[in-house]
Design a protein around this motif. Structure first.
Motif, mmCIF file in Angstrom:
data_model
loop_
_atom_site.group_PDB
_atom_site.id
_atom_site.type_symbol
_atom_site.label_atom_id
_atom_site.label_comp_id
_atom_site.label_asym_id
_atom_site.label_seq_id
_atom_site.Cartn_x
_atom_site.Cartn_y
_atom_site.Cartn_z
ATOM 1 N N LEU A 194 0.703 -1.508 -0.125
ATOM 2 C CA LEU A 194 0.023 -0.226 0.589
ATOM 3 C C LEU A 194 1.002 0.846 0.264
ATOM 4 O O LEU A 194 0.704 2.008 -0.566
ATOM 5 N N ALA A 195 2.472 0.992 0.607
ATOM 6 C CA ALA A 195 3.081 2.683 0.442
ATOM 7 C C ALA A 195 3.160 2.637 -0.576
ATOM 8 O O ALA A 195 3.544 3.779 -0.922
ATOM 9 N N LEU A 196 3.686 1.508 -1.324
ATOM 10 C CA LEU A 196 4.530 1.741 -2.644
ATOM 11 C C LEU A 196 3.099 2.279 -3.614
ATOM 12 O O LEU A 196 3.893 3.066 -4.280
ATOM 13 N N LEU A 197 1.763 2.321 -3.627
ATOM 14 C CA LEU A 197 1.529 2.338 -4.037
ATOM 15 C C LEU A 197 0.793 3.371 -3.966
ATOM 16 O O LEU A 197 0.241 4.202 -4.757
ATOM 17 N N ALA A 198 0.960 3.991 -2.594
ATOM 18 C CA ALA A 198 0.942 5.348 -2.202
ATOM 19 C C ALA A 198 1.922 6.224 -2.571
ATOM 20 O O ALA A 198 1.544 7.933 -3.169
ATOM 21 N N ALA A 199 2.718 6.223 -3.208
ATOM 22 C CA ALA A 199 4.351 7.018 -3.067
ATOM 23 C C ALA A 199 3.330 7.414 -4.814
ATOM 24 O O ALA A 199 3.005 7.482 -5.377
ATOM 25 N N PRO A 200 4.712 9.049 -4.991
ATOM 26 C CA PRO A 200 3.493 10.045 -5.980
ATOM 27 C C PRO A 200 4.739 9.838 -6.960
ATOM 28 O O PRO A 200 5.586 8.665 -7.372
ATOM 29 N N ARG A 201 3.253 9.305 -7.890
ATOM 30 C CA ARG A 201 3.923 9.604 -8.965
ATOM 31 C C ARG A 201 5.485 10.354 -10.371
ATOM 32 O O ARG A 201 4.883 10.768 -10.810
ATOM 33 N N ASN A 202 6.236 11.088 -9.114
ATOM 34 C CA ASN A 202 7.268 11.948 -10.105
ATOM 35 C C ASN A 202 8.619 11.290 -10.521
ATOM 36 O O ASN A 202 9.172 12.107 -10.339
#
Length: 305
Positions: free
Chosen positions: A153-161
């Motif tokens: 979930l944390a990896l999926l939550a990371a911004p897509r920058n």
């Protein structure tokens, strides 16, 4: 080329629907601008495609991205329901990760997840498992640990920058065994799956059986994204490390003539050495039972079925 560009853009367009669940704020005017720009880019990428192919492609990609979002939401609900008093910590941490301009919060969460949540397995209900399979065919959170699920979930939550594959690579390089297992189990839920083939290859080459099995077992990613060469390599390695074939999704559906030849050679070597042949080896050979070489080694009870 066009299909790859379209898939990338449509997956990005799904971000608006999943941001709220991940704790990421919206800017309505900015979203409209991004949406229009992405639509233009999609149009340019699709120039020359027949209309019927265009419709089928867009329907497929839109539905696929929507199902992945559903799967991630289901996983989040399972984790929060089982987290007890730590649910607020998870919500706040995921919100911080989504807003962060650097990845410090993501790495801190990865390390702290077991301390806050423990390592117990998730306890999905039969209804949850059915919803998981409906959202992402073949995917099941059964047997996942709560800390591992929270890391996904944390990896999926990371911004897509930055490119997802680059972030995944950095996490893989510093991960311990438990983190590696979690990262690879999450493959069916990640954006840009076609960008992850190198990283998946690194996992398949691992000398740690549990890491290999986090990709090979009960994971729809190989079935859906491997070409025959990588698929066959995974099956052969499973045999050599004495990993069961039965939990591999698509074992019979992905059977192919080259794999049949490899498995026949493997079985003949085992038989000649007086060693047992794994019973699940016959599953990917069944579609080729009429082949002379296959029929010669198939157990009689298998050959007549």
């Amino acid at each position: 080329m066009a299909q790859t560009a379209v898939r990338r853009q449509l997956l990005q367009m799904r971000r608006v629907q999943s941001d709220e669940a991940r704790g990421q704020p919206h800017d309505e005017n900015h979203e409209r601008f991004v949406h229009l720009r992405q639509c233009r880019e999609i149009g340019l990428a699709l120039q020359g495609l027949p209309w019927h192919e265009l419709g089928m492609l867009l329907d497929c990609l839109y539905l696929g991205a929507f199902r992945v979002t559903q799967a991630a939401d289901l996983l989040r609900n399972l984790v929060l329901a089982q987290a007890g008093d730590e649910a607020d910590w998870i919500r706040q941490s995921l919100a911080n990760i989504a807003l962060a301009t650097q990845e410090r919060d993501l790495y801190i969460f990865m390390g702290l997840a077991p301390r806050h949540l423990g390592k117990a397995d998730l306890a999905p209900s039969a209804k949850d498992l059915a919803a998981a399979d409906a959202a992402c065919p073949g995917w099941s959170p059964e047997g996942w640990s709560i800390d591992g699920a929270a890391r996904i979930l944390a990896l999926l939550a990371a911004p897509r920058n930055r490119a997802f594959a680059e972030r995944f690579k950095d996490l893989r390089r510093t991960a311990d065994v438990a983190e590696l297992i979690a990262l690879y189990r999450g493959l069916p839920l990640y954006p840009e799956p076609d960008s992850l083939h190198f990283e998946v290859g690194e996992g398949l080459r691992s000398n740690i059986k549990a890491v290999f099995e986090s990709i090979a077992h009960r994971n729809p990613f190989p079935r859906d994204h491997f070409d025959d060469h990588r698929w066959n390599h995974m099956i052969l390695k499973a045999l050599f490390v004495e990993s069961r074939l039965t939990p591999i999704l698509g074992l019979e559906a992905r059977a192919n003539p080259e794999l049949a030849r490899i498995l026949v050679d493997y079985a003949e070597e085992r038989i000649a050495a007086g060693r047992p042949v794994p019973q699940d080896l016959w599953i990917p050979l069944k579609p080729f039972r009429d082949d002379r070489a296959v029929a010669a080694i198939l157990p009689r009870e298998e050959a007549v079925q």
